[in-house]
Design a protein around this motif. Structure first.
Motif, PDB file in Angstrom:
ATOM      1  N   THR A 177       0.729  -0.990  -0.316  1.00  0.00           N
ATOM      2  CA  THR A 177      -0.022   0.098  -0.252  1.00  0.00           C
ATOM      3  C   THR A 177       0.622   0.853  -0.050  1.00  0.00           C
ATOM      4  OG1 THR A 177       0.250  -0.010   2.263  1.00  0.00           O
ATOM      5  CG2 THR A 177      -1.578  -1.461   0.838  1.00  0.00           C
ATOM      6  N   THR A 178      -0.323   2.227   0.009  1.00  0.00           N
ATOM      7  CA  THR A 178       0.734   3.715   0.098  1.00  0.00           C
ATOM      8  C   THR A 178      -0.017   4.460   0.742  1.00  0.00           C
ATOM      9  OG1 THR A 178      -0.674   4.678  -2.370  1.00  0.00           O
ATOM     10  CG2 THR A 178       1.608   3.301  -2.802  1.00  0.00           C
ATOM     11  N   SER A 179       0.402   5.547   1.879  1.00  0.00           N
ATOM     12  CA  SER A 179       0.392   6.235   2.756  1.00  0.00           C
ATOM     13  C   SER A 179      -1.130   7.182   2.249  1.00  0.00           C
ATOM     14  CB  SER A 179       1.322   7.191   3.641  1.00  0.00           C
ATOM     15  OG  SER A 179       2.084   7.857   2.567  1.00  0.00           O
ATOM     16  N   ASP A 180      -0.166   7.768   0.907  1.00  0.00           N
ATOM     17  CA  ASP A 180      -1.655   8.881  -0.175  1.00  0.00           C
ATOM     18  C   ASP A 180      -2.352   8.012  -0.578  1.00  0.00           C
ATOM     19  OD1 ASP A 180      -0.040   6.926  -1.550  1.00  0.00           O
ATOM     20  OD2 ASP A 180      -0.101   9.012  -2.747  1.00  0.00           O
ATOM     21  N   ALA A 181      -3.071   7.196   0.306  1.00  0.00           N
ATOM     22  CA  ALA A 181      -4.561   6.142  -0.167  1.00  0.00           C
ATOM     23  C   ALA A 181      -6.043   6.611  -0.180  1.00  0.00           C
ATOM     24  CB  ALA A 181      -5.029   5.692   1.318  1.00  0.00           C
ATOM     25  N   ALA A 182      -6.469   6.607  -1.458  1.00  0.00           N
ATOM     26  CA  ALA A 182      -7.398   6.974  -2.433  1.00  0.00           C
ATOM     27  C   ALA A 182      -8.585   7.477  -0.939  1.00  0.00           C
ATOM     28  CB  ALA A 182      -8.223   6.738  -2.866  1.00  0.00           C
ATOM     29  N   GLU A 183      -9.485   8.225  -1.526  1.00  0.00           N
ATOM     30  CA  GLU A 183     -10.334   8.446  -0.345  1.00  0.00           C
ATOM     31  C   GLU A 183     -11.075   6.906  -0.150  1.00  0.00           C
ATOM     32  OE1 GLU A 183     -14.274  10.997   0.771  1.00  0.00           O
ATOM     33  OE2 GLU A 183     -11.607  12.116  -0.114  1.00  0.00           O
ATOM     34  N   LEU A 184     -11.287   6.831   1.076  1.00  0.00           N
ATOM     35  CA  LEU A 184     -12.839   5.685   1.357  1.00  0.00           C
ATOM     36  C   LEU A 184     -13.807   5.670   0.667  1.00  0.00           C
ATOM     37  CD1 LEU A 184     -12.200   2.461   3.032  1.00  0.00           C
ATOM     38  CD2 LEU A 184     -13.013   3.813   4.499  1.00  0.00           C
ATOM     39  N   PRO A 185     -14.244   4.837   0.123  1.00  0.00           N
ATOM     40  CA  PRO A 185     -16.401   5.128  -0.144  1.00  0.00           C
ATOM     41  C   PRO A 185     -16.760   5.038   0.922  1.00  0.00           C
ATOM     42  CG  PRO A 185     -14.917   3.481  -1.948  1.00  0.00           C
ATOM     43  CD  PRO A 185     -14.031   3.738  -0.635  1.00  0.00           C
ATOM     44  N   ASP A 186     -18.099   5.529   0.623  1.00  0.00           N
ATOM     45  CA  ASP A 186     -18.585   5.865   1.940  1.00  0.00           C
ATOM     46  C   ASP A 186     -19.302   4.321   2.277  1.00  0.00           C
ATOM     47  OD1 ASP A 186     -19.955   7.244   4.103  1.00  0.00           O
ATOM     48  OD2 ASP A 186     -22.070   8.084   2.683  1.00  0.00           O
ATOM     49  N   PRO A 219      -3.475   0.371   8.845  1.00  0.00           N
ATOM     50  CA  PRO A 219      -2.515  -0.972   9.841  1.00  0.00           C
ATOM     51  C   PRO A 219      -2.138  -1.430  10.858  1.00  0.00           C
ATOM     52  CG  PRO A 219      -1.276   0.258   7.933  1.00  0.00           C
ATOM     53  CD  PRO A 219      -3.010   0.879   7.905  1.00  0.00           C
ATOM     54  N   ALA A 220      -2.713  -0.316  11.843  1.00  0.00           N
ATOM     55  CA  ALA A 220      -2.720   0.026  13.428  1.00  0.00           C
ATOM     56  C   ALA A 220      -4.090  -0.938  13.901  1.00  0.00           C
ATOM     57  CB  ALA A 220      -3.330   0.892  13.698  1.00  0.00           C
ATOM     58  N   SER A 221      -5.454  -1.207  13.209  1.00  0.00           N
ATOM     59  CA  SER A 221      -6.419  -1.905  13.710  1.00  0.00           C
ATOM     60  C   SER A 221      -6.032  -3.509  13.063  1.00  0.00           C
ATOM     61  CB  SER A 221      -7.697  -1.587  13.410  1.00  0.00           C
ATOM     62  OG  SER A 221      -7.595  -1.317  11.991  1.00  0.00           O
ATOM     63  N   GLY A 222      -5.332  -3.693  11.952  1.00  0.00           N
ATOM     64  CA  GLY A 222      -5.626  -4.702  10.890  1.00  0.00           C
ATOM     65  C   GLY A 222      -7.008  -5.458  10.824  1.00  0.00           C
ATOM     66  N   VAL A 223      -7.604  -3.917  10.079  1.00  0.00           N
ATOM     67  CA  VAL A 223      -8.726  -3.829   9.544  1.00  0.00           C
ATOM     68  C   VAL A 223      -9.128  -3.403   7.984  1.00  0.00           C
ATOM     69  CG1 VAL A 223     -11.591  -2.969   9.342  1.00  0.00           C
ATOM     70  CG2 VAL A 223     -10.306  -3.846  11.387  1.00  0.00           C
ATOM     71  N   VAL A 224      -9.475  -4.088   6.997  1.00  0.00           N
ATOM     72  CA  VAL A 224      -9.599  -4.472   5.746  1.00  0.00           C
ATOM     73  C   VAL A 224     -10.772  -3.948   4.999  1.00  0.00           C
ATOM     74  CG1 VAL A 224      -9.167  -5.232   3.215  1.00  0.00           C
ATOM     75  CG2 VAL A 224      -7.617  -5.120   5.127  1.00  0.00           C
ATOM     76  N   TYR A 225     -10.715  -2.914   4.530  1.00  0.00           N
ATOM     77  CA  TYR A 225     -12.429  -2.026   4.569  1.00  0.00           C
ATOM     78  C   TYR A 225     -12.169  -3.290   2.537  1.00  0.00           C
ATOM     79  CZ  TYR A 225     -16.404  -0.014   2.169  1.00  0.00           C
ATOM     80  OH  TYR A 225     -17.579   0.817   1.427  1.00  0.00           O
ATOM     81  N   PHE A 226     -13.808  -3.863   1.875  1.00  0.00           N
ATOM     82  CA  PHE A 226     -13.505  -3.684   0.676  1.00  0.00           C
ATOM     83  C   PHE A 226     -14.659  -3.547  -0.171  1.00  0.00           C
ATOM     84  CE2 PHE A 226     -14.682  -8.166   3.216  1.00  0.00           C
ATOM     85  CZ  PHE A 226     -15.054  -8.290   1.839  1.00  0.00           C
ATOM     86  N   LEU A 227     -14.669  -3.193  -1.436  1.00  0.00           N
ATOM     87  CA  LEU A 227     -15.932  -3.511  -1.803  1.00  0.00           C
ATOM     88  C   LEU A 227     -15.233  -4.649  -3.621  1.00  0.00           C
ATOM     89  CD1 LEU A 227     -16.339   0.113  -2.774  1.00  0.00           C
ATOM     90  CD2 LEU A 227     -17.874  -1.472  -1.345  1.00  0.00           C
ATOM     91  N   ALA A 257      -6.227   4.376   9.407  1.00  0.00           N
ATOM     92  CA  ALA A 257      -5.542   5.858   8.547  1.00  0.00           C
ATOM     93  C   ALA A 257      -5.426   4.995   7.710  1.00  0.00           C
ATOM     94  CB  ALA A 257      -3.740   5.640   9.213  1.00  0.00           C
ATOM     95  N   TRP A 258      -6.237   5.304   6.596  1.00  0.00           N
ATOM     96  CA  TRP A 258      -6.410   3.863   5.540  1.00  0.00           C
ATOM     97  C   TRP A 258      -5.430   3.923   4.388  1.00  0.00           C
ATOM     98  CZ3 TRP A 258      -9.189   0.466   6.863  1.00  0.00           C
ATOM     99  CH2 TRP A 258     -10.561   1.046   7.288  1.00  0.00           C
ATOM    100  N   ARG A 259      -5.064   3.004   3.786  1.00  0.00           N
ATOM    101  CA  ARG A 259      -4.131   2.783   3.251  1.00  0.00           C
ATOM    102  C   ARG A 259      -4.386   2.025   2.302  1.00  0.00           C
ATOM    103  NH1 ARG A 259       1.519   3.967   4.817  1.00  0.00           N
ATOM    104  NH2 ARG A 259       2.247   2.341   3.555  1.00  0.00           N
ATOM    105  N   SER A 260      -4.032   2.435   0.752  1.00  0.00           N
ATOM    106  CA  SER A 260      -4.569   1.520  -0.519  1.00  0.00           C
ATOM    107  C   SER A 260      -3.302   1.018  -1.595  1.00  0.00           C
ATOM    108  CB  SER A 260      -6.039   1.831  -1.292  1.00  0.00           C
ATOM    109  OG  SER A 260      -5.371   2.793  -1.401  1.00  0.00           O
ATOM    110  N   GLY A 261      -3.350   0.601  -2.635  1.00  0.00           N
ATOM    111  CA  GLY A 261      -2.522   1.066  -3.791  1.00  0.00           C
ATOM    112  C   GLY A 261      -2.818  -0.552  -4.943  1.00  0.00           C
TER     113      GLY A 261
END
Length: 167
Positions: free
Chosen positions: A94-103, A143-151, A117-121
């Motif tokens: 991932t990169t730290s400049d993640a795209a904004e998380l969808p709602d 990364p801090a929580s180990g949670v992944v949001y997915f679509l 602190a969402w990361r994507s890539g």
């Protein structure tokens, strides 16, 4: 070129669409409750590694009705909590400049981190299959929580894959 455009317009009109890209909504029921089982979404979860917990829901949307009348796309949205080693491994993709998380849908809010602190890539996103039989997913990792949001989205044939109706 004009003949091709006329042929496409005629095909769309014959299929019951008043104008291109304005097809009738499909009549398919999908259980819109939040699920925790992993078997229906194994392909979406596989790139993540060790999933400790998952919550997800699904719905259908019209696909490419301009050329393939009636095509449906099955959409899934979810939250997965990963084993720490897998969260660390995915952080490297991932990169730290993640795209904004969808709602995210409100029914998933209980499982989202409070101050992520969402990361994507592109190294994290995934696609499998060919046109007509594909699944693709986009992931956002905290990364801090180990949670992944997915679509995710996939070609969907209701006749081939029966869906549950809402309770």
């Amino acid at each position: 070129m004009v003949g091709t455009i006329a042929l496409i317009a005629l095909s769309v009109a014959q299929a019951g669409c008043s104008e291109p890209f304005n097809c009738p909504a499909p009549e398919v029921t999908v259980d819109a409750s939040v699920h925790t089982e992993t078997v229906p979404i194994e392909r979406e979860l596989q790139p993540l590694g060790g999933v400790l917990e998952v919550h997800w829901w699904e719905w259908t949307a019209s696909g490419r009705c301009d050329f393939n009348i009636g095509d449906l796309i099955l959409l899934r949205e979810g939250v997965a909590r990963l084993a720490p080693a897998d969260a660390a491994r995915l952080t490297l993709l991932t990169t730290s400049d993640a795209a904004e998380l969808p709602d995210p849908d409100s029914r998933l809010s209980s499982w989202l981190p409070s101050a992520p602190a969402w990361r994507s890539g592109t190294g994290l996103d995934w696609r499998e299959g060919e046109e007509g039989s594909f699944v693709s997913a986009s992931y956002w990792l905290d990364p801090a929580s180990g949670v992944v949001y997915f679509l995710s989205d996939a070609d969907h044939d209701p006749a081939a894959t029966p869906t549950a109706s809402p309770s």
